[in-house]
Design an enzyme around this catalytic site. Sequence first.
Site, PDB file in Angstrom:
ATOM      1  N   GLY A  46       0.932  -1.076   0.402  1.00 20.92           N
ATOM      2  CA  GLY A  46      -0.096   0.562   0.067  1.00 20.92           C
ATOM      3  C   GLY A  46       1.146   0.860   0.103  1.00 20.92           C
ATOM      4  O   GLY A  46       2.124   0.941  -0.015  1.00 20.92           O
ATOM      5  N   GLN A  51       2.873   9.972   1.107  1.00 19.58           N
ATOM      6  CA  GLN A  51       4.001   9.234   1.639  1.00 19.58           C
ATOM      7  C   GLN A  51       4.748   9.563   0.148  1.00 19.58           C
ATOM      8  O   GLN A  51       6.441   9.581   0.050  1.00 19.58           O
ATOM      9  CB  GLN A  51       4.260   7.894   1.698  1.00 19.58           C
ATOM     10  N   CYS A  94       5.632  -0.312   7.628  1.00 20.34           N
ATOM     11  CA  CYS A  94       5.648   1.364   6.235  1.00 20.34           C
ATOM     12  C   CYS A  94       6.938   1.392   5.821  1.00 20.34           C
ATOM     13  O   CYS A  94       7.933   1.080   6.148  1.00 20.34           O
ATOM     14  CB  CYS A  94       5.277   2.454   7.479  1.00 20.34           C
ATOM     15  N   LEU A  95       6.090   1.568   4.490  1.00 24.72           N
ATOM     16  CA  LEU A  95       7.524   2.429   3.712  1.00 24.72           C
ATOM     17  C   LEU A  95       7.652   3.700   3.957  1.00 24.72           C
ATOM     18  O   LEU A  95       9.317   3.705   3.081  1.00 24.72           O
ATOM     19  CB  LEU A  95       7.315   2.767   2.196  1.00 24.72           C
ATOM     20  N   HIS A 136      -4.757   0.782   7.567  1.00 21.85           N
ATOM     21  CA  HIS A 136      -3.519   2.278   7.386  1.00 21.85           C
ATOM     22  C   HIS A 136      -2.849   3.186   6.624  1.00 21.85           C
ATOM     23  O   HIS A 136      -2.431   3.919   6.734  1.00 21.85           O
ATOM     24  CB  HIS A 136      -1.907   0.875   7.260  1.00 21.85           C
ATOM     25  N   GLU A 137      -3.887   2.787   5.476  1.00 21.49           N
ATOM     26  CA  GLU A 137      -3.050   3.901   4.389  1.00 21.49           C
ATOM     27  C   GLU A 137      -3.962   5.166   4.312  1.00 21.49           C
ATOM     28  O   GLU A 137      -4.055   6.480   4.322  1.00 21.49           O
ATOM     29  CB  GLU A 137      -3.799   3.183   2.746  1.00 21.49           C
ATOM     30  N   HIS A 140      -2.568   7.456   6.630  1.00 17.58           N
ATOM     31  CA  HIS A 140      -1.886   8.203   6.383  1.00 17.58           C
ATOM     32  C   HIS A 140      -2.110   9.682   5.887  1.00 17.58           C
ATOM     33  O   HIS A 140      -1.792  10.506   5.766  1.00 17.58           O
ATOM     34  CB  HIS A 140      -0.557   7.924   5.272  1.00 17.58           C
TER      35      HIS A 140
END
Length: 179
Positions: A46, A51, A94-95, A136-137, A140
């Site tokens: 994701g 991000q 997480c990225l 989660h996304e 963000h």
Amino acid sequence: MAVLPILIAPHPTLKRRADPVQEVDDEIRQLTEDMLETMYDAPGVGLAAPQVDISKRVIVLDCANEGEAPQPYRMINPELLWTSEQPDTREEGCLSLPEIYADVTRPAACKVAYLDEQGQRQELEAEGLLAVCIQHEIDHLDGVLFVDHLSALKRNMLMRKLAKQQAGKKPNKKASVNA
């Protein structure tokens, strides 16, 4: 398509609420394609527009298992319509926090409404990994990182670990922006 640089916490864009998309146009469609390419390259399941330093309410996801055909979702202005009362605890990463993982408890299922890449309203009920990824996304988009769901002690410990890890990296552009 292009691989975009991924911001690393504690970048300020990651803590801001993203702006709604006013119109799903070619620019937004290209953004979703670039985000998918970036997510697959990282690799991740994701990615949210903040991000990649774009403060728009856009997320992409693909929770297909290894060996399965890709199942990408492009969600513009996603909003949770409901979440289950049943909790699900899973290890999240997480990225934007490379090599940082922790158990997070979230609702086990959810229903999300969003605009697809054609600007059409869609609804999706999800459970398991897909439900976790959607939540989660969307976090963000609201300036929330998965570590914000942890105790202050655990969050601070993980953020210090990330800072130390990032300080030790060579000044290579790819290494400093990608997981």
